[in-house]
Design an enzyme around this catalytic site. Structure first.
Site, PDB file in Angstrom:
ATOM      1  N   LYS A  49       0.528  -0.974   0.077  1.00 34.48           N
ATOM      2  CA  LYS A  49      -0.119   0.185  -0.015  1.00 34.48           C
ATOM      3  C   LYS A  49       0.643   1.375  -0.373  1.00 34.48           C
ATOM      4  CE  LYS A  49      -3.196  -0.880  -0.278  1.00 34.48           C
ATOM      5  NZ  LYS A  49      -4.343  -1.128  -1.341  1.00 34.48           N
ATOM      6  N   ARG A 141       5.919   4.961   3.137  1.00 35.60           N
ATOM      7  CA  ARG A 141       4.977   5.635   2.991  1.00 35.60           C
ATOM      8  C   ARG A 141       5.000   5.943   5.362  1.00 35.60           C
ATOM      9  NH1 ARG A 141      -1.636   4.080   0.987  1.00 35.60           N
ATOM     10  NH2 ARG A 141      -2.421   5.684   1.599  1.00 35.60           N
ATOM     11  N   SER A 149      -4.323   2.070   5.680  1.00 35.76           N
ATOM     12  CA  SER A 149      -5.219   1.470   3.693  1.00 35.76           C
ATOM     13  C   SER A 149      -5.159  -0.215   3.252  1.00 35.76           C
ATOM     14  CB  SER A 149      -4.073   2.796   2.318  1.00 35.76           C
ATOM     15  OG  SER A 149      -4.258   1.835   1.467  1.00 35.76           O
TER      16      SER A 149
END
Length: 231
Positions: A49, A141, A149
């Site tokens: 993700k 991230r 997510s």
């Protein structure tokens, strides 16, 4: 493994072949099916993700980048299989055939993207053993947004949710439940693990069965928040 001990002599031999094309030094050759071909050039290893699929698609837009049979091969291991040790026969028979055959005299780039490789303990050793000079690419991230997510992505997977509930409630439900643990509950669960685990680098995945060692170390963690935490 790749069958070439003297790359200088190999280059001379290719330069003298019928095609007359020189050997491209970016190629790491392997001898399969009675001829040489180039090993994969890159691996996108994580994290889930965090745009690995998009990055892979962007790379494939270049005319000299060729796709693997599947974007995500998951051959070397992942969060659920962090200590996989593939053999030479497995690499030759199950992994390399999933890439296009690239002649050393007509070099193209090929590779794969498996986000779970980042959490595999043995992956670096075995990848470099069998695919020397491969390029590793990682995307990261913000851990919180990444884990949320993935939570949203997996919340519909009842099997995965069953294992998460097993970890949190310390039991395995016989019937699959459509009700997923809340994201806050997963965050709290990881927070407790990080506080109580004596060896944070020895956390166990949610797919492992309980053992006395796990119970003693209190290092059992769910991956949706845990992966982002370690990244």
């Amino acid at each position: 493994f790749h069958g070439v001990e003297d790359h200088g002599a190999f280059a001379e031999a290719l330069a003298a072949n019928a095609s007359g094309k020189p050997y491209d030094t970016r190629c790491v050759p392997v001898f399969t099916d009675h001829k040489y071909s180039c090993l994969p050039h890159f691996i996108i290893g994580g994290v889930p993700k965090a745009g690995t699929t998009s990055l892979y698609k962007y790379l494939l837009q270049h005319p000299d980048v060729l796709p693997a049979e599947d974007k995500e091969l998951t051959f070397w291991g992942n969060f659920f299989s962090p200590k996989r040790r593939p053999s030479r026969d497995e690499v030759m028979g199950d992994y390399l055939p999933k890439f296009p055959k690239i002649a050393p005299s007509d070099f193209k780039v090929t590779g794969e993207a498996t986000p779970g490789y980042l959490y595999c303990i043995t992956c670096p050793q075995y990848i470099l053993k069998y695919v020397p000079k491969v390029k590793f690419i990682f995307t990261l991230r913000n851990p919180l947004t990444r884990s949320y997510s993935e939570y949203l992505n997996k919340v519909v997977d009842q099997t995965v949710m069953r294992y998460l509930k097993k970890r949190i409630d310390n039991k395995m439900e016989k019937e699959l439940s459509p009700e997923a643990p809340s994201f806050k509950k997963l965050v709290d669960d990881v927070a407790v693990t990080m506080e109580t685990c004596a060896y944070p680098n020895r956390t166990y995945s949610m797919m492992d069965e309980y053992t006395e060692e796990m119970e003693r170390d209190k290092c059992y963690v769910n991956p949706f928040v845990g992966e982002g935490r370690y990244a």
